[in-house]
Design an enzyme around this catalytic site. Structure first.
Site, PDB file in Angstrom:
ATOM      1  N   ASP A   1      44.018 -16.298  38.991  1.00 14.84           N
ATOM      2  CA  ASP A   1      43.358 -17.508  39.470  1.00 14.84           C
ATOM      3  C   ASP A   1      42.917 -17.262  40.915  1.00 14.84           C
ATOM      4  OD1 ASP A   1      42.751 -20.048  40.548  1.00 14.84           O
ATOM      5  OD2 ASP A   1      44.118 -21.043  39.179  1.00 14.84           O
TER       6      ASP A   1
ATOM      7  N   LYS B   1      36.396 -27.118  42.781  1.00 13.08           N
ATOM      8  CA  LYS B   1      36.848 -27.104  44.164  1.00 13.08           C
ATOM      9  C   LYS B   1      35.723 -26.632  45.099  1.00 13.08           C
ATOM     10  CE  LYS B   1      41.218 -28.030  42.817  1.00 13.08           C
ATOM     11  NZ  LYS B   1      41.181 -28.123  41.371  1.00 13.08           N
TER      12      LYS B   1
ATOM     13  N   ARG C   1      25.541 -26.169  22.790  1.00 11.34           N
ATOM     14  CA  ARG C   1      26.945 -25.917  23.116  1.00 11.34           C
ATOM     15  C   ARG C   1      27.180 -24.478  23.583  1.00 11.34           C
ATOM     16  NH1 ARG C   1      29.010 -26.754  18.456  1.00 11.34           N
ATOM     17  NH2 ARG C   1      29.722 -24.648  17.955  1.00 11.34           N
TER      18      ARG C   1
ATOM     19  N   TYR D   1      49.789 -23.067  39.290  1.00 14.69           N
ATOM     20  CA  TYR D   1      49.216 -24.419  39.331  1.00 14.69           C
ATOM     21  C   TYR D   1      49.927 -25.280  38.282  1.00 14.69           C
ATOM     22  CZ  TYR D   1      45.277 -27.757  38.555  1.00 14.69           C
ATOM     23  OH  TYR D   1      44.472 -28.861  38.401  1.00 14.69           O
TER      24      TYR D   1
END
Length: 381
Positions: free
Chosen positions: A175, A200, A50, A103
């Site tokens: 961002d 993206k 993890r 966003y």
């Protein structure tokens, strides 16, 4: 960039870093496992699946170098990246400033989760610049920016806002998904932390979900610890796909930029289009900021159709053949999506007439994309 995070000599000459699909790491001694546990939040420390594996660490190192930061934390999605700095650095009673053009899923997370945790939230006009100082309070600890906004494409005066925040001892989070570090370097312009949806343009093929948080050394451990609190863990398969995409990011993004700008420039000439919203166009109100702070643009922009008829706008969207109707963007395929900014604003008002349609210019032939739009736009007349 094609060679960032790669070291074939360590992997028997393999061009790509092998995947490490593992949860458990075996140690040779108690002292070794104790030392690994103590250093589990350090960059590149293998401890348990993890916390990261060599392939994940290599990809994070590549992103850090590209963004000009000390370290990167990879998380399961772009939205996870947006939220992580808030979880890491904000506590009940703190005040958070957020751009009103944020966003929308991030806005929902901030309003439904971060604010519920006792953090005071104020949304601000994205074009406020250094006027943001008037919104600062003694308990303002963070400013969350997105430049440009992902639906209406306002650009923010990042250096001015970051300078004000720094003077007040507040962190700035930006961002950078739209431009990536290829065309925009927020850390160099004063931001403390950069987040992006690698889903993206970095992945680039619409086949993996991934988020990235890059920062200077002073903030790295806190972000790593917060990722652990939330149980964030990234799939090595998704990281492999993102590392693959990184190798061609610069070439693909230049093509997205070129195609998008050709289409945007042509769309401005059509009578069915009231306005094109693309930061690289001289007609964009923030074009001067784009020329100053960016070296290029992506393929994502918006048009305002010269109609108030959703029926006509729907006919245009559904008549397109090469532009798929779907969420996200940044892949090889062109996309279209209608939007209504008015319902997601509190500090500003969206009063513009017409219907907003967001377009993502993919990697298809630009002539084919233009022909597709030219045929479908007749449905708006």
């Amino acid at each position: 960039m094609s060679h960032l995070g790669r070291d074939p000599a360590r992997h028997q000459g393999a061009v790509n870093i092998p995947l490490h699909r593992t949860s458990t790491i075996i140690f040779d001694s108690v002292s070794e496992i104790d030392a690994a546990k103590k250093a589990r939040f350090d960059k590149g420390q293998v401890f348990y699946g993890r916390f990261g594996t060599p392939d994940v660490f290599a990809f994070e190192a590549a992103i850090s170098e590209l963004e000009g930061g000390y370290g990167t934390v990879a998380v399961p999605s772009g939205l996870a990246a947006c939220v992580l700095p808030m979880v890491a650095f904000l506590k009940p009673g703190d005040h958070l400033l957020v751009t009103d053009a944020v966003y929308e899923p991030a806005r929902t997370s901030i309003s439904a989760f971060i604010a519920r945790s006792g953090v005071e939230v104020t949304f601000y006009d994205p074009r406020i610049g250094d006027g943001i100082e008037a919104l600062f309070r003694p308990n303002t600890k963070m400013v969350y920016l997105e430049t440009p906004g992902s639906l209406t494409f306002e650009l923010q005066d990042l250096p001015a806002i970051c300078a004000v925040a720094r003077a007040h001892g507040a962190l700035t989070v930006c961002d950078n998904t739209w431009a990536t570090a290829i065309f925009h370097r927020p850390l160099a312009l004063g931001a403390d932390i950069v987040v992006q949806a690698a889903t993206k343009y970095i992945v680039g093929h619409s086949d993996a979900m991934l988020g990235l948080v890059t920062c200077e050394e002073a903030h790295y451990r806190a972000l790593r610890e917060a990722a652990n609190w939330l149980g964030y863990r990234v799939s090595p398969d998704d990281v492999f796909l993102a590392a693959r995409g990184l190798r061609t990011l610069a070439v693909r993004l230049r093509q997205h930029f070129e195609t998008g700008l050709v289409l945007a420039t042509w769309l401005e000439t059509l009578p069915q289009v009231r306005r094109v919203i693309h930061p690289a166009l001289p007609s964009h109100p923030d074009h001067a900021i784009w020329k100053r702070d960016f070296t290029g643009a992506s393929g994502l922009f918006a048009v305002i159709l010269d109609t108030d008829s959703m029926e006509k706008a729907t006919a245009f969207i559904e008549d397109l053949e090469l532009f798929g109707l779907g969420f996200s963007w940044g892949g090889f395929e062109s996309l279209v999506l209608h939007g209504d900014p008015a319902h997601a604003r509190t500090a500003t008002e969206w009063t513009e007439e017409g219907i907003l349609v967001r377009l993502h210019a993919g990697l298809e032939n630009v002539g084919d994309l233009r022909a597709d739009l030219a045929r479908a736009i007749l449905r708006v007349a």
